[in-house]
Scaffold this motif. Structure first.
Motif, PDB file in Angstrom:
ATOM      1  N   LEU A 110      29.323  40.243  35.506  1.00 32.81           N
ATOM      2  CA  LEU A 110      30.314  40.553  36.524  1.00 32.81           C
ATOM      3  C   LEU A 110      29.662  40.449  37.897  1.00 32.81           C
ATOM      4  O   LEU A 110      28.620  41.062  38.149  1.00 32.81           O
ATOM      5  CB  LEU A 110      30.863  41.962  36.307  1.00 32.81           C
ATOM      6  CG  LEU A 110      31.776  42.537  37.410  1.00 32.81           C
ATOM      7  CD1 LEU A 110      33.058  41.723  37.513  1.00 32.81           C
ATOM      8  CD2 LEU A 110      32.090  44.003  37.117  1.00 32.81           C
ATOM      9  N   VAL A 111      30.272  39.661  38.778  1.00 36.19           N
ATOM     10  CA  VAL A 111      29.785  39.503  40.148  1.00 36.19           C
ATOM     11  C   VAL A 111      30.868  40.037  41.085  1.00 36.19           C
ATOM     12  O   VAL A 111      32.014  39.592  41.027  1.00 36.19           O
ATOM     13  CB  VAL A 111      29.492  38.023  40.482  1.00 36.19           C
ATOM     14  CG1 VAL A 111      28.917  37.902  41.886  1.00 36.19           C
ATOM     15  CG2 VAL A 111      28.542  37.415  39.456  1.00 36.19           C
ATOM     16  N   LEU A 118      34.839  34.778  49.862  1.00 33.55           N
ATOM     17  CA  LEU A 118      33.474  34.814  49.351  1.00 33.55           C
ATOM     18  C   LEU A 118      33.457  34.707  47.832  1.00 33.55           C
ATOM     19  O   LEU A 118      32.610  34.019  47.249  1.00 33.55           O
ATOM     20  CB  LEU A 118      32.771  36.096  49.792  1.00 33.55           C
ATOM     21  CG  LEU A 118      32.233  36.158  51.214  1.00 33.55           C
ATOM     22  CD1 LEU A 118      31.547  37.491  51.463  1.00 33.55           C
ATOM     23  CD2 LEU A 118      31.256  35.024  51.476  1.00 33.55           C
ATOM     24  N   ALA A 119      34.376  35.415  47.188  1.00 33.09           N
ATOM     25  CA  ALA A 119      34.426  35.387  45.723  1.00 33.09           C
ATOM     26  C   ALA A 119      34.699  33.974  45.212  1.00 33.09           C
ATOM     27  O   ALA A 119      34.052  33.506  44.266  1.00 33.09           O
ATOM     28  CB  ALA A 119      35.489  36.364  45.217  1.00 33.09           C
ATOM     29  N   LEU A 120      35.642  33.284  45.834  1.00 31.87           N
ATOM     30  CA  LEU A 120      35.962  31.921  45.404  1.00 31.87           C
ATOM     31  C   LEU A 120      34.804  30.967  45.678  1.00 31.87           C
ATOM     32  O   LEU A 120      34.559  30.024  44.921  1.00 31.87           O
ATOM     33  CB  LEU A 120      37.234  31.444  46.102  1.00 31.87           C
ATOM     34  CG  LEU A 120      38.512  32.205  45.725  1.00 31.87           C
ATOM     35  CD1 LEU A 120      39.710  31.652  46.491  1.00 31.87           C
ATOM     36  CD2 LEU A 120      38.766  32.139  44.225  1.00 31.87           C
ATOM     37  N   GLN A 121      34.086  31.216  46.770  1.00 33.51           N
ATOM     38  CA  GLN A 121      32.917  30.395  47.089  1.00 33.51           C
ATOM     39  C   GLN A 121      31.837  30.561  46.027  1.00 33.51           C
ATOM     40  O   GLN A 121      31.231  29.582  45.567  1.00 33.51           O
ATOM     41  CB  GLN A 121      32.380  30.812  48.463  1.00 33.51           C
ATOM     42  CG  GLN A 121      31.142  30.072  48.922  1.00 33.51           C
ATOM     43  CD  GLN A 121      30.714  30.538  50.297  1.00 33.51           C
ATOM     44  OE1 GLN A 121      31.405  30.299  51.277  1.00 33.51           O
ATOM     45  NE2 GLN A 121      29.579  31.214  50.382  1.00 33.51           N
ATOM     46  N   GLY A 138      35.660  33.074  35.187  1.00 34.94           N
ATOM     47  CA  GLY A 138      36.970  33.481  35.671  1.00 34.94           C
ATOM     48  C   GLY A 138      36.866  34.160  37.024  1.00 34.94           C
ATOM     49  O   GLY A 138      35.773  34.529  37.467  1.00 34.94           O
ATOM     50  N   SER A 139      38.008  34.341  37.680  1.00 31.94           N
ATOM     51  CA  SER A 139      38.025  35.027  38.967  1.00 31.94           C
ATOM     52  C   SER A 139      39.112  36.086  38.961  1.00 31.94           C
ATOM     53  O   SER A 139      40.143  35.943  38.304  1.00 31.94           O
ATOM     54  CB  SER A 139      38.250  34.042  40.117  1.00 31.94           C
ATOM     55  OG  SER A 139      39.503  33.399  39.970  1.00 31.94           O
ATOM     56  N   ALA A 140      38.858  37.156  39.698  1.00 32.80           N
ATOM     57  CA  ALA A 140      39.842  38.218  39.887  1.00 32.80           C
ATOM     58  C   ALA A 140      39.784  38.603  41.353  1.00 32.80           C
ATOM     59  O   ALA A 140      38.893  39.346  41.772  1.00 32.80           O
ATOM     60  CB  ALA A 140      39.540  39.412  38.990  1.00 32.80           C
ATOM     61  N   VAL A 182      33.949  36.642  38.463  1.00 33.00           N
ATOM     62  CA  VAL A 182      33.680  36.847  39.887  1.00 33.00           C
ATOM     63  C   VAL A 182      34.896  37.553  40.466  1.00 33.00           C
ATOM     64  O   VAL A 182      36.015  37.044  40.352  1.00 33.00           O
ATOM     65  CB  VAL A 182      33.430  35.510  40.611  1.00 33.00           C
ATOM     66  CG1 VAL A 182      33.076  35.757  42.068  1.00 33.00           C
ATOM     67  CG2 VAL A 182      32.324  34.720  39.920  1.00 33.00           C
ATOM     68  N   ALA A 183      34.684  38.718  41.076  1.00 30.92           N
ATOM     69  CA  ALA A 183      35.825  39.560  41.433  1.00 30.92           C
ATOM     70  C   ALA A 183      35.651  40.242  42.781  1.00 30.92           C
ATOM     71  O   ALA A 183      34.531  40.459  43.252  1.00 30.92           O
ATOM     72  CB  ALA A 183      36.041  40.617  40.349  1.00 30.92           C
ATOM     73  N   THR A 184      36.787  40.582  43.375  1.00 35.12           N
ATOM     74  CA  THR A 184      36.806  41.520  44.497  1.00 35.12           C
ATOM     75  C   THR A 184      37.103  42.902  43.929  1.00 35.12           C
ATOM     76  O   THR A 184      37.756  43.017  42.883  1.00 35.12           O
ATOM     77  CB  THR A 184      37.876  41.126  45.527  1.00 35.12           C
ATOM     78  OG1 THR A 184      39.144  40.982  44.861  1.00 35.12           O
ATOM     79  CG2 THR A 184      37.514  39.822  46.218  1.00 35.12           C
ATOM     80  N   PRO A 185      36.645  43.972  44.592  1.00 33.76           N
ATOM     81  CA  PRO A 185      36.754  45.311  44.005  1.00 33.76           C
ATOM     82  C   PRO A 185      38.174  45.762  43.689  1.00 33.76           C
ATOM     83  O   PRO A 185      38.433  46.315  42.616  1.00 33.76           O
ATOM     84  CB  PRO A 185      36.120  46.215  45.062  1.00 33.76           C
ATOM     85  CG  PRO A 185      35.247  45.330  45.866  1.00 33.76           C
ATOM     86  CD  PRO A 185      35.917  43.996  45.871  1.00 33.76           C
TER      87      PRO A 185
END
Length: 521
Positions: A110-111, A118-121, A138-140, A182-185
């Motif tokens: 988990l990042v 930034l997450a998408l980058q 994956g992304s969240a 890769v996620a934002t909080p």
């Protein structure tokens, strides 16, 4: 991020945790060609070559040896390294290599990053290397469809036609469709609280990127929640010092602490490993303790806490009262096809300056605004255009200071002087990235010169050249500035009634909603 929060961060305590007093200096590490990097999976080597990467930077090499080499993730890692030094790949590469050694599909890394862009980058970096070894990413992130994310993150069981299934049994058989997230909080917490089948019980790696900002802002208590959900068993059933040699480590030997990896009962696996990274990593013990780090290893570049990119040239330009926009236009018109980011102190200044630049007659300047005052979809479109080269000049608030990587940015301009050392570091770091050269200009009035000199000393900048613009050039643009300023005033005045109506409508809707809620109660 508000000025009050930034000021609080700047006034951090002088206390330093013990492990920060003995850092590992990676500035002496040499670049390393891919063919000489020990234990690198050939599939990853090919993926990196497709990204036009033939060698790793010092911080990437140092982290590789501490993770894949003899260090073997025995300790949690804290990396304080300049912007543009390659921190993203420094953690992405070893994590992908280690996860590829075991063929099991579950969320194991988990990042977390503070913003969607930034997450998408960062996801783009993982997407470039992970599929080469059979891993899924994956992304969240906020401002996107959560339903679409759920379908991407959760794999539903195959159903036989004509058979009735118990919904509760189906929800228990949901599985992760990704190995790395890769996620934002905020969006991470949405999935933790609401998405069936989403679990962190198998998590092996937690990366906290832009750590100082993520620790400064609570984001729905995401960190204590994640740590609680990933706590390992301490029942003593599994020894803490048994030799362990994952196949990805090749011939390198290392001793690993063991625990139970969540979801794999009875099988010994490494504990949850944490990596925290920033160009301005906090030293505040009260913040760092939140991470619950395991014998952390502090990796940095040099003795100074703040460090500018090696090939960055700093320049200052002192402007006479009322001539700062004129000096800016003269500066921008002196460049041919050079990408530039112009930083201001606020969203409102960003908007007005961008309009003003586009109103200058007989000027080749075509600028776009990027700020927190715009919708996320608009910001993403502007950033995409800037990356593609369709936009040459980007006027922005500090929404773009952290982490954002745009290739080919030659110049950064501080239209408004950065209020803090951290702000200067992150603004300047949008250029001179990945070993390239770049320039950072700061426009000042005479009353700011002394304070700017103190700021330069704090960031370790020993040389800041004084830049000047010929008076005849300034005179040429001064008349055009007066015309552009009048046009700006007319535009602002014409927009004022519209804004007033919008504010009135918004307040009316808010009042009606409150009345309805009160009546329902």
């Amino acid at each position: 991020m508000g000025r009050q929060e930034e000021a609080s961060a700047e006034r951090e305590t002088d206390l330093v945790v013990p492990w920060m007093r003995a850092p590992v200096d990676v500035s002496h590490v040499e670049n390393c060609a891919l063919e000489t990097l020990p234990c690198l999976d050939p599939r990853l080597s090919k993926a990196l070559e497709k990204m036009d990467i033939s060698s790793l930077f010092p911080v990437q090499v140092a982290v590789w040896h501490e993770t894949i080499g003899p260090g073997g993730f025995e300790r949690d890692l804290c990396v304080n390294s300049p912007t543009g030094s390659g921190k993203t790949l420094s953690y992405a590469l070893p994590i992908v290599q280690i996860l590829s050694s075991r063929a099991v599909r579950c969320l194991r890394a988990l990042v977390v990053l503070p913003t969607r862009d930034l997450a998408l980058q960062v996801k783009d970096v993982f997407d470039a290397i992970a599929p080469a070894v059979g891993l899924s990413v994956g992304s969240a992130v906020g401002q996107s469809s959560i339903a679409g994310e759920i379908s991407q993150l959760i794999k539903k069981p195959k159903l036989d036609a004509g058979i009735c299934y118990d919904p509760e049994d189906l929800s228990q058989n949901l599985e992760s469709a990704v190995d790395i997230l890769v996620a934002t909080p905020g969006r991470l917490m949405d999935h933790i609280n609401n998405t069936k089948g989403f679990t962190l019980e198998h998590l092996r790696y937690l990366v906290v990127d832009e750590t100082d900002r993520l620790l400064r802002e609570a984001y729905q208590s995401w960190l204590p929640t994640v740590l609680k959900l990933t706590q390992t068993s301490d029942d003593g059933l599994f020894p803490s010092s048994t030799p362990f040699l994952p196949s990805a480590f090749g011939s390198l030997q290392t001793i690993r602490r063991q625990s139970v990896e969540r979801g794999f009962k009875g099988k010994p696996y490494p504990r949850l490993v944490k990596m925290v990274l920033s160009a301005t990593l906090t030293q505040d013990p009260s913040k760092l303790i939140q991470l619950d780090l395991h014998h952390p290893l502090f990796m940095t570049t040099g003795e100074s806490r703040y460090r500018l990119p090696e090939k960055l040239e700093c320049l200052r330009l002192t402007c006479e009262p009322g001539t700062k926009p004129v000096s800016l236009v003269a500066l921008l018109n002196s460049w041919e096809d050079e990408k530039c980011i112009i930083f201001t102190s606020s969203v409102e200044t960003t908007r007005r300056l961008c309009i003003l630049l586009n109103l200058f007659g007989e000027s080749k300047i075509k600028a776009k605004e990027y700020s927190g005052g715009l919708d996320q979809s608009v910001r993403s479109k502007v950033l995409k255009g800037f990356r593609k080269g369709d936009i040459q000049f980007l006027v922005t608030s500090d929404a773009l200071t952290r982490g954002t990587d745009v290739k080919g940015v030659t110049n950064v301009i501080n239209y408004d002087m950065p209020p803090f050392a951290k702000t200067f570091i992150h603004r300047a770091g949008r250029t001179a990235r990945a070993g390239q050269a770049g320039r950072c200009f700061t426009l000042l009035n005479k009353y700011e010169e002394r304070r700017f000199s103190r700021l330069l000393k704090k960031v370790g900048c020993d040389s800041c050249t004084t830049h000047s613009i010929p008076s005849e050039t300034l005179d040429f643009y001064r008349d055009k500035y007066a015309t552009a300023l009048e046009l700006l005033k007319e535009l602002v005045e014409s927009e004022a009634p519209k804004k007033g109506r919008q504010a009135f409508q918004h307040n009316s809707r808010t009042k009606r909603n409150k009345t309805t809620t009160s009546e329902q109660a």
